[in-house]
Design a protein around this motif. Structure first.
Motif, short mmCIF file in Angstrom:
data_model
loop_
_atom_site.label_atom_id
_atom_site.label_comp_id
_atom_site.label_asym_id
_atom_site.label_seq_id
_atom_site.Cartn_x
_atom_site.Cartn_y
_atom_site.Cartn_z
N GLY A 132 -2.32 -3.59 -0.72
CA GLY A 132 -3.10 -3.97 0.32
C GLY A 132 -3.68 -2.66 0.91
O GLY A 132 -4.67 -2.41 1.07
N GLY A 133 -2.77 -1.71 1.24
CA GLY A 133 -2.94 -0.54 1.92
C GLY A 133 -3.94 0.58 1.15
O GLY A 133 -4.79 1.25 1.56
N ALA A 134 -3.52 0.59 -0.10
CA ALA A 134 -4.48 1.43 -1.01
C ALA A 134 -5.83 1.05 -0.82
O ALA A 134 -6.81 1.70 -0.97
CB ALA A 134 -3.89 1.74 -2.52
N TRP A 135 -5.98 -0.09 -1.06
CA TRP A 135 -7.47 -0.68 -1.13
C TRP A 135 -7.92 -0.51 0.16
O TRP A 135 -9.17 -0.17 0.45
CB TRP A 135 -7.15 -2.54 -1.55
CG TRP A 135 -8.71 -2.89 -1.81
CD1 TRP A 135 -9.49 -3.80 -0.84
CD2 TRP A 135 -9.70 -2.57 -2.79
NE1 TRP A 135 -10.74 -4.05 -1.32
CE2 TRP A 135 -10.71 -3.34 -2.66
CE3 TRP A 135 -9.41 -1.86 -4.00
CZ2 TRP A 135 -11.82 -3.57 -3.48
CZ3 TRP A 135 -10.36 -2.02 -5.01
CH2 TRP A 135 -11.71 -2.56 -4.66
N LEU A 136 -7.56 -0.85 1.11
CA LEU A 136 -7.98 -0.50 2.79
C LEU A 136 -8.23 0.85 3.04
O LEU A 136 -9.35 1.26 3.52
CB LEU A 136 -6.96 -1.20 3.82
CG LEU A 136 -7.14 -2.85 3.61
CD1 LEU A 136 -5.98 -3.26 4.71
CD2 LEU A 136 -8.26 -3.40 4.05
N PHE A 137 -7.32 1.60 2.62
CA PHE A 137 -7.55 3.15 2.74
C PHE A 137 -8.83 3.60 1.90
O PHE A 137 -9.41 4.25 2.68
CB PHE A 137 -6.27 3.84 2.16
CG PHE A 137 -6.30 5.41 2.48
CD1 PHE A 137 -6.59 5.79 3.66
CD2 PHE A 137 -5.98 6.34 1.38
CE1 PHE A 137 -6.52 7.33 3.88
CE2 PHE A 137 -5.92 7.62 1.69
CZ PHE A 137 -6.01 8.12 3.01
N GLY A 138 -8.91 3.16 0.70
CA GLY A 138 -10.17 3.48 -0.15
C GLY A 138 -11.57 3.15 0.81
O GLY A 138 -12.49 3.83 0.65
N ARG A 139 -11.41 1.95 1.21
CA ARG A 139 -12.69 1.29 1.94
C ARG A 139 -12.75 2.28 3.26
O ARG A 139 -13.97 2.43 3.81
CB ARG A 139 -12.08 -0.18 2.62
CG ARG A 139 -13.44 -0.79 3.26
CD ARG A 139 -13.09 -1.97 3.49
NE ARG A 139 -14.26 -3.01 3.97
CZ ARG A 139 -14.13 -4.17 4.38
NH1 ARG A 139 -13.04 -5.06 4.02
NH2 ARG A 139 -15.39 -4.79 5.05
N LEU A 140 -11.72 2.57 4.12
CA LEU A 140 -11.87 3.44 5.20
C LEU A 140 -12.45 4.77 5.00
O LEU A 140 -13.37 5.18 5.76
CB LEU A 140 -10.52 3.64 5.97
CG LEU A 140 -10.04 2.23 6.58
CD1 LEU A 140 -8.57 2.52 7.13
CD2 LEU A 140 -10.84 1.71 7.68
#
Length: 323
Positions: A244-252
Motif C-alpha cells: 500500500g505504501g509503495a503504491w501511494l508513494f508513487g501517486r504522491l
C-alpha cells in the motif's frame, strides 16, 4: 487448484525445503560439507547475476532518475524503517533473534525475476523494472549490511571476517560475471530455464543449510503456536504497509501508471536470494536460520500476492483500476 494457491512455483519449493530441513537437518560431520556446497551455490548465483545484467541497460535505466531514486528510497528507506518498527513491536513477544529477523527483512533489496515478471503481467514499465531490480540488488550487497549495522546496534556489528566474506562470496562473483558476460551471456540467455533452475537450487540449498542449523539448535522447541501466529500477523501487517505504501508513494510523486506499477513491485518485494547468503555471512549458523524466518514467510507471501494483484492492475478496461 495448486496453481491458484501457489501462482509461483518457487513457493512450494521453499515450503519443501523448510520441511526437509525440519525432518532431516544436516548434522555432525556433514555440516562443513553442506556449508561448503551452500557457499559454492551462492557464488554461482551471484556470478550468474553478473553475467545476466547488461551494462548498457543499467546506464539507460539510470536516466529515469525519478523512478530509480524513488525505488531506492522506498526499498532501503521506508522498508528499513518498517522492518525496524516490526522488530520493536514484536520484541516483547518473540525471541530476540527472531524479532531481529524483521529488521533484517526490511534492509534487503528487491527481487529480480519475480518483480520484473509481476511488473510485466501488470502492465508496468518492464525495462525500468529490470534496471531497478538490478540496481537495488547491486546496491544491496553494500547497502544492506551497512543499514543493518546502523539500525541493529550491537546485534548488527559487522566484523572484519564477515565483511571479507560478503566481498568474496557476493560482490566479487558478481564483478567476475560482469567481466565475462561478453562471452557467457548469450549462452545463459539461450538456456534461461537451466539458469533459473540453478538460481532456485542455489537459494534452496542456502535456505536448507541455514534452517537445518536452526532446527538442530532447537528452533521448533523455542517457538510455540502463539509465537508463530505473531510472526504471521506481523508479516501480514508488513505486506499491507509495504504494498500500500509503495503504491501511494508513487501517486504522491506523480509517476505515470506504468512507473507506479514498477515501483510497487520493485519497492515492496524482498529478496531471499540475497537474504539467505547475507544471513549466512553475518550470523553463526544456528542464529541465521532463526533470523531468516520472517523473510521466508514474507517472500512466499509476496510471490502469491503479486501473482494475484498483477492481473487486476492490468485490467483498467474492465473497470478494475487501482488508484
Amino acid at each position: 487448484m495448486l496453481a491458484r494457491i501457489f501462482p509461483d512455483r518457487f513457493v512450494p519449493i521453499l515450503l519443501a525445503t523448510i520441511l526437509l530441513a525440519s525432518l532431516l537437518p544436516v548434522r555432525g560431520a556433514a555440516v562443513p560439507v553442506a556449508q561448503g556446497v551452500s557457499t559454492a551455490a551462492i557464488v554461482l548465483l551471484f556470478f550468474l547475476n553478473g553475467v545476466r545484467l547488461p551494462r548498457h541497460e543499467v546506464l539507460h535505466g539510470i536516466r529515469n532518475w525519478k523512478l530509480q531514486g524513488s525505488a531506492f528510497l522506498f526499498c532501503f528507506g521506508a522498508m528499513a524503517l518498517l522492518g525496524l518498527g516490526a522488530q520493536l513491536a514484536t520484541a516483547p513477544l518473540l525471541p530476540a533473534t527472531l524479532a531481529l529477523g524483521f529488521l533484517f527483512l526490511g534492509i534487503l533489496p528487491s527481487t529480480v525475476q519475480s518483480a520484473t515478471a509481476a511488473s510485466s503481467l501488470a502492465g508496468g514499465n518492464v525495462a525500468a523494472s529490470v534496471v531497478a531490480a538490478a540496481l537495488l540488488n547491486l546496491s544491496g550487497v553494500i547497502a544492506s549490511p551497512l543499514l543493518f549495522a546502523a539500525l541493529a546496534g550491537s546485534a548488527g556489528a559487522i566484523h572484519g571476517e564477515a565483511a571479507l566474506r560478503i566481498v568474496a562470496i557476493l560482490l566479487l562473483p558478481f564483478i567476475a560475471g560482469q567481466f565475462v558476460q561478453r562471452w557467457l551471456r548469450p549462452w545463459v540467455l539461450a538456456h534461461k530455464g537451466l539458469a533459473t533452475i540453478m538460481d532456485r537450487t542455489a537459494i534452496a540449498v542456502a535456505v536448507y543449510v541455514a534452517f537445518s542449523a536452526a532446527v538442530v539448535a532447537g528452533i521448533w522447541d523455542q517457538l510455540d503456536g502463539r509465537e508463530i501466529g505473531v510472526v504471521f500477523a506481523a508479516v501480514v501487517a508488513l505486506l499491507m504497509l509495504s504494498f500500500g505504501g509503495a503504491w501511494l508513494f508513487g501517486r504522491l510523486l506523480g509517476l505515470a501508471r506504468p512507473d507506479r506499477i514498477t515501483l510497487l513491485f520493485s519497492g515492496a518485494q524482498k529478496s531471499i536470494a540475497v537474504g539467505a547468503p547475507l544471513a549466512a555471512t553475518l550470523f553463526p549458523p544456528a542464529i541465521a536460520g532463526m533470523v531468516l524466518v520472517p523473510i521466508l514467510v514474507y517472500h512466499m507471501a509476496q510471490l502469491i500476492i503479486s501473482a494475484w494483484i498483477a492481473p487486476v492492475l492490468n485490467r483498467p478496461a474492465h473497470g478494475v483500476v487501482l488508484e
